[in-house]
Design a protein around this motif. Structure first.
Motif, PDB file in Angstrom:
ATOM      1  N   SER A  33       0.762  -1.075  -0.112  1.00 27.29           N
ATOM      2  CA  SER A  33       0.140   0.029  -0.104  1.00 27.29           C
ATOM      3  C   SER A  33       0.797   1.313  -0.075  1.00 27.29           C
ATOM      4  CB  SER A  33      -0.977   0.003   1.026  1.00 27.29           C
ATOM      5  OG  SER A  33      -1.846  -1.127   1.270  1.00 27.29           O
ATOM      6  N   ILE A  34       0.272   2.510  -0.164  1.00 25.02           N
ATOM      7  CA  ILE A  34       0.905   3.534  -0.305  1.00 25.02           C
ATOM      8  C   ILE A  34       0.023   4.681   0.561  1.00 25.02           C
ATOM      9  CG2 ILE A  34       1.599   5.908  -1.784  1.00 25.02           C
ATOM     10  CD1 ILE A  34       1.642   3.732  -4.124  1.00 25.02           C
ATOM     11  N   THR A  35       0.916   5.219   1.710  1.00 21.07           N
ATOM     12  CA  THR A  35       0.167   6.204   2.523  1.00 21.07           C
ATOM     13  C   THR A  35       0.933   7.281   2.661  1.00 21.07           C
ATOM     14  OG1 THR A  35      -0.521   4.190   3.759  1.00 21.07           O
ATOM     15  CG2 THR A  35      -0.658   6.346   4.836  1.00 21.07           C
ATOM     16  N   SER A  84       0.827  16.345  -0.961  1.00 22.89           N
ATOM     17  CA  SER A  84       0.962  16.550  -2.246  1.00 22.89           C
ATOM     18  C   SER A  84       1.673  15.282  -3.075  1.00 22.89           C
ATOM     19  CB  SER A  84       1.518  18.060  -2.718  1.00 22.89           C
ATOM     20  OG  SER A  84       1.567  18.083  -3.944  1.00 22.89           O
ATOM     21  N   VAL A  85       1.047  14.680  -3.910  1.00 18.66           N
ATOM     22  CA  VAL A  85       1.597  13.701  -4.639  1.00 18.66           C
ATOM     23  C   VAL A  85       1.405  13.901  -6.204  1.00 18.66           C
ATOM     24  CG1 VAL A  85       1.305  11.918  -2.650  1.00 18.66           C
ATOM     25  CG2 VAL A  85      -0.564  12.196  -4.798  1.00 18.66           C
ATOM     26  N   ALA A  86       2.176  13.080  -6.748  1.00 22.54           N
ATOM     27  CA  ALA A  86       2.049  13.160  -8.296  1.00 22.54           C
ATOM     28  C   ALA A  86       1.277  12.173  -8.863  1.00 22.54           C
ATOM     29  CB  ALA A  86       3.337  13.362  -9.103  1.00 22.54           C
ATOM     30  N   ASP A  87       2.040  10.934  -9.258  1.00 22.08           N
ATOM     31  CA  ASP A  87       0.955   9.850  -9.712  1.00 22.08           C
ATOM     32  C   ASP A  87       1.642   8.688  -8.441  1.00 22.08           C
ATOM     33  OD1 ASP A  87       3.130   8.130 -11.685  1.00 22.08           O
ATOM     34  OD2 ASP A  87       3.319  10.098 -11.177  1.00 22.08           O
ATOM     35  N   ALA A  88       0.615   7.731  -8.315  1.00 26.24           N
ATOM     36  CA  ALA A  88       0.751   6.669  -7.302  1.00 26.24           C
ATOM     37  C   ALA A  88       0.041   5.289  -7.651  1.00 26.24           C
ATOM     38  CB  ALA A  88       0.341   6.953  -5.995  1.00 26.24           C
ATOM     39  N   THR A  89       0.892   4.199  -7.819  1.00 18.66           N
ATOM     40  CA  THR A  89       0.530   2.944  -8.205  1.00 18.66           C
ATOM     41  C   THR A  89       0.722   1.994  -7.414  1.00 18.66           C
ATOM     42  OG1 THR A  89       0.793   3.623 -10.590  1.00 18.66           O
ATOM     43  CG2 THR A  89       0.300   1.424 -10.193  1.00 18.66           C
ATOM     44  N   THR A  90      -0.114   1.012  -7.068  1.00 17.64           N
ATOM     45  CA  THR A  90       0.094  -0.087  -6.221  1.00 17.64           C
ATOM     46  C   THR A  90       0.162  -1.392  -7.191  1.00 17.64           C
ATOM     47  OG1 THR A  90      -2.365  -0.690  -5.316  1.00 17.64           O
ATOM     48  CG2 THR A  90      -1.050   1.002  -4.148  1.00 17.64           C
ATOM     49  N   GLY A  91       1.021  -2.578  -6.834  1.00 15.94           N
ATOM     50  CA  GLY A  91       1.199  -3.531  -7.360  1.00 15.94           C
ATOM     51  C   GLY A  91      -0.057  -4.540  -7.695  1.00 15.94           C
ATOM     52  N   ALA A  92      -0.247  -5.343  -8.668  1.00 15.80           N
ATOM     53  CA  ALA A  92      -1.064  -6.319  -8.850  1.00 15.80           C
ATOM     54  C   ALA A  92      -0.763  -7.453  -7.810  1.00 15.80           C
ATOM     55  CB  ALA A  92      -1.090  -6.833 -10.389  1.00 15.80           C
ATOM     56  N   ALA A  93      -1.767  -8.239  -7.543  1.00 18.15           N
ATOM     57  CA  ALA A  93      -1.769  -9.398  -6.423  1.00 18.15           C
ATOM     58  C   ALA A  93      -2.068 -10.494  -7.223  1.00 18.15           C
ATOM     59  CB  ALA A  93      -2.430  -9.077  -5.150  1.00 18.15           C
ATOM     60  N   THR A  94      -1.697 -11.748  -7.333  1.00 18.48           N
ATOM     61  CA  THR A  94      -1.947 -12.828  -7.933  1.00 18.48           C
ATOM     62  C   THR A  94      -2.035 -14.001  -6.899  1.00 18.48           C
ATOM     63  OG1 THR A  94      -1.243 -12.089 -10.161  1.00 18.48           O
ATOM     64  CG2 THR A  94      -1.727 -14.400 -10.010  1.00 18.48           C
ATOM     65  N   ALA A  95      -3.098 -14.646  -6.805  1.00 17.60           N
ATOM     66  CA  ALA A  95      -3.139 -15.774  -5.712  1.00 17.60           C
ATOM     67  C   ALA A  95      -2.905 -16.996  -6.403  1.00 17.60           C
ATOM     68  CB  ALA A  95      -4.390 -15.698  -4.688  1.00 17.60           C
ATOM     69  N   GLY A  96      -2.421 -18.068  -5.547  1.00 19.00           N
ATOM     70  CA  GLY A  96      -2.354 -19.379  -5.899  1.00 19.00           C
ATOM     71  C   GLY A  96      -3.443 -20.211  -5.537  1.00 19.00           C
ATOM     72  N   SER A 138      -3.520  -0.563  -1.006  1.00 20.30           N
ATOM     73  CA  SER A 138      -4.409   0.727  -1.243  1.00 20.30           C
ATOM     74  C   SER A 138      -3.659   1.999  -1.363  1.00 20.30           C
ATOM     75  CB  SER A 138      -5.361   0.669  -0.171  1.00 20.30           C
ATOM     76  OG  SER A 138      -6.565  -0.388   0.046  1.00 20.30           O
ATOM     77  N   ILE A 139      -4.309   2.943  -1.770  1.00 22.78           N
ATOM     78  CA  ILE A 139      -3.672   4.327  -1.570  1.00 22.78           C
ATOM     79  C   ILE A 139      -4.264   5.435  -0.697  1.00 22.78           C
ATOM     80  CG2 ILE A 139      -3.019   6.278  -3.160  1.00 22.78           C
ATOM     81  CD1 ILE A 139      -2.953   4.841  -5.478  1.00 22.78           C
ATOM     82  N   THR A 140      -3.648   5.905   0.482  1.00 25.28           N
ATOM     83  CA  THR A 140      -4.229   6.676   1.166  1.00 25.28           C
ATOM     84  C   THR A 140      -3.536   8.011   1.209  1.00 25.28           C
ATOM     85  OG1 THR A 140      -5.198   4.901   2.588  1.00 25.28           O
ATOM     86  CG2 THR A 140      -5.239   7.181   3.474  1.00 25.28           C
ATOM     87  N   LEU A 141      -4.311   9.243   1.062  1.00 28.65           N
ATOM     88  CA  LEU A 141      -3.802  10.578   1.121  1.00 28.65           C
ATOM     89  C   LEU A 141      -4.495  11.301   2.459  1.00 28.65           C
ATOM     90  CD1 LEU A 141      -3.854  11.594  -2.556  1.00 28.65           C
ATOM     91  CD2 LEU A 141      -1.941  10.177  -1.404  1.00 28.65           C
ATOM     92  N   ASP A 142      -3.711  11.483   3.595  1.00 32.06           N
ATOM     93  CA  ASP A 142      -4.480  11.956   4.633  1.00 32.06           C
ATOM     94  C   ASP A 142      -3.976  13.319   5.039  1.00 32.06           C
ATOM     95  OD1 ASP A 142      -5.621  12.171   7.245  1.00 32.06           O
ATOM     96  OD2 ASP A 142      -4.956  10.171   8.013  1.00 32.06           O
ATOM     97  N   THR A 201      -8.259   6.669  -0.973  1.00 28.28           N
ATOM     98  CA  THR A 201      -8.867   7.477  -0.229  1.00 28.28           C
ATOM     99  C   THR A 201      -8.049   8.711   0.045  1.00 28.28           C
ATOM    100  OG1 THR A 201      -9.698   5.755   1.281  1.00 28.28           O
ATOM    101  CG2 THR A 201      -9.612   7.936   2.129  1.00 28.28           C
ATOM    102  N   ALA A 202      -8.748   9.989  -0.248  1.00 28.95           N
ATOM    103  CA  ALA A 202      -8.030  11.327  -0.278  1.00 28.95           C
ATOM    104  C   ALA A 202      -8.830  12.321   0.835  1.00 28.95           C
ATOM    105  CB  ALA A 202      -7.800  11.916  -1.150  1.00 28.95           C
ATOM    106  N   THR A 203      -8.303  12.664   2.149  1.00 30.88           N
ATOM    107  CA  THR A 203      -9.026  13.330   2.893  1.00 30.88           C
ATOM    108  C   THR A 203      -8.138  14.585   3.077  1.00 30.88           C
ATOM    109  OG1 THR A 203      -9.710  11.239   3.761  1.00 30.88           O
ATOM    110  CG2 THR A 203      -9.909  13.146   5.376  1.00 30.88           C
TER     111      THR A 203
END
Length: 287
Positions: free
Chosen positions: A75-77, A86-98, A107-111, A143-145
């Motif tokens: 996640s990115i917080t 203040s952020v530019a761009d943010a990306t979280t990785g894909a998750a692949t289960a077995g 998740s991405i949270t800007l607080d 979420t951006a608050t």
């Protein structure tokens, strides 16, 4: 050839000043047989200080447990103190289960609750969650608050969720300036599809935008389709634009909620659309 894989996290913490990074990336995590895969988080924390800033790209690694069990991407917080986020761009990785595993993307949270503005000048994206070989899939929310100021994002997209024998839930999208002034999205807001056709219940993410004493403004907003499995529910996300404590609520583009398909199951419920103004006007171009 081993079991569990865990990539490192990145943490930047200020004292009474500012926390600032240019760009940050955590590594991918690939599990071995019967193992779990967890990629690292990114935390930019100025809780005790003023501003929290990321001027470049923030990215967490993919988590691949296709040969193992559970997958969780980082996640990115980003949290401010008395100042701004203040952020530019943010990306979280894909998750692949077995097999028998769950897939959860970060998740991405800007607080800026303790401060003023929460701003993202480029695209916010959470990774897809793929548990087709396993059970449940949950893609990350965004979420951006704001504190006393404004929430402003350029565009935001939550990942698709594909379940296996279990449920599929795509992430919600929440912009909250209820203690501040304006809430603005200058680009497209999108939540991912939720596909549980091989499993049980499907729920696609909702979009909620709330202003404070000012105005609410969005362009286009779309929630994902939801496809349920056998004897299950399919629910697509709603869109709520709430400026009841402020002035105007405006959508200058198209608002669309996803289809809900429970052909294999029982109940289908597609999302609703609600736009509420305060002392001003509620205006929607198309819905």
């Amino acid at each position: 050839l081993g079991t569990d894989a865990l990539s490192g996290s990145i943490t930047v913490t200020s004292g009474t000043g500012n926390a600032s990074v240019a760009a940050a990336t955590t590594g991918a995590a690939t599990a071995g047989v019967a193992g779990t895969a967890t990629s690292g988080d990114i935390l930019v924390d100025a809780t005790l200080g003023v501003d929290a800033t990321a001027s470049g790209t923030l990215t967490t690694g993919l988590a691949d447990a296709s040969a193992g069990t559970d997958a969780l991407s980082g996640s990115i917080t980003v949290t401010s103190g008395t100042g701004n986020v203040s952020v530019a761009d943010a990306t979280t990785g894909a998750a692949t289960a077995g097999a028998t595993g769950t897939a959860t993307s970060g998740s991405i949270t800007l607080d800026a609750t303790l401060g003023v503005d929460a701003t993202a000048s480029a695209l916010l994206t959470t990774g897809l969650a793929d548990a087709a070989l396993g059970t449940d899939a949950l893609s990350g929310s965004i979420t951006a608050t704001a504190g006393t100021g404004n929430v402003s994002v350029a565009a935001a997209t939550t990942g698709a969720a594909t379940g296996g024998t279990g449920t599929a839930t795509s992430g919600d999208l929440l912009l909250n300036a209820s203690t501040g002034v304006d809430a603005t999205a200058s680009g497209t807001l999108t939540t991912g599809l939720a596909d549980a056709s091989a499993g049980t219940d499907a729920l696609s993410g909702s979009i909620t935008v709330t202003s404070g004493t000012g105005n609410l403004s969005v362009v286009d907003a779309t929630t994902g389709a939801a496809t349920g499995g056998t004897a299950s529910l399919a629910t697509s996300g709603s869109i709520v634009l709430n400026a009841s404590a402020g002035v105007d609520a405006t959508a200058s583009g198209t608002l669309t909620t996803g289809l809900a398909d429970a052909a294999l199951g029982t109940t289908a419920l597609s999302g609703s659309i609600t736009a509420t103004s305060g002392t001003g006007n509620a205006s929607v171009a198309a819905a």
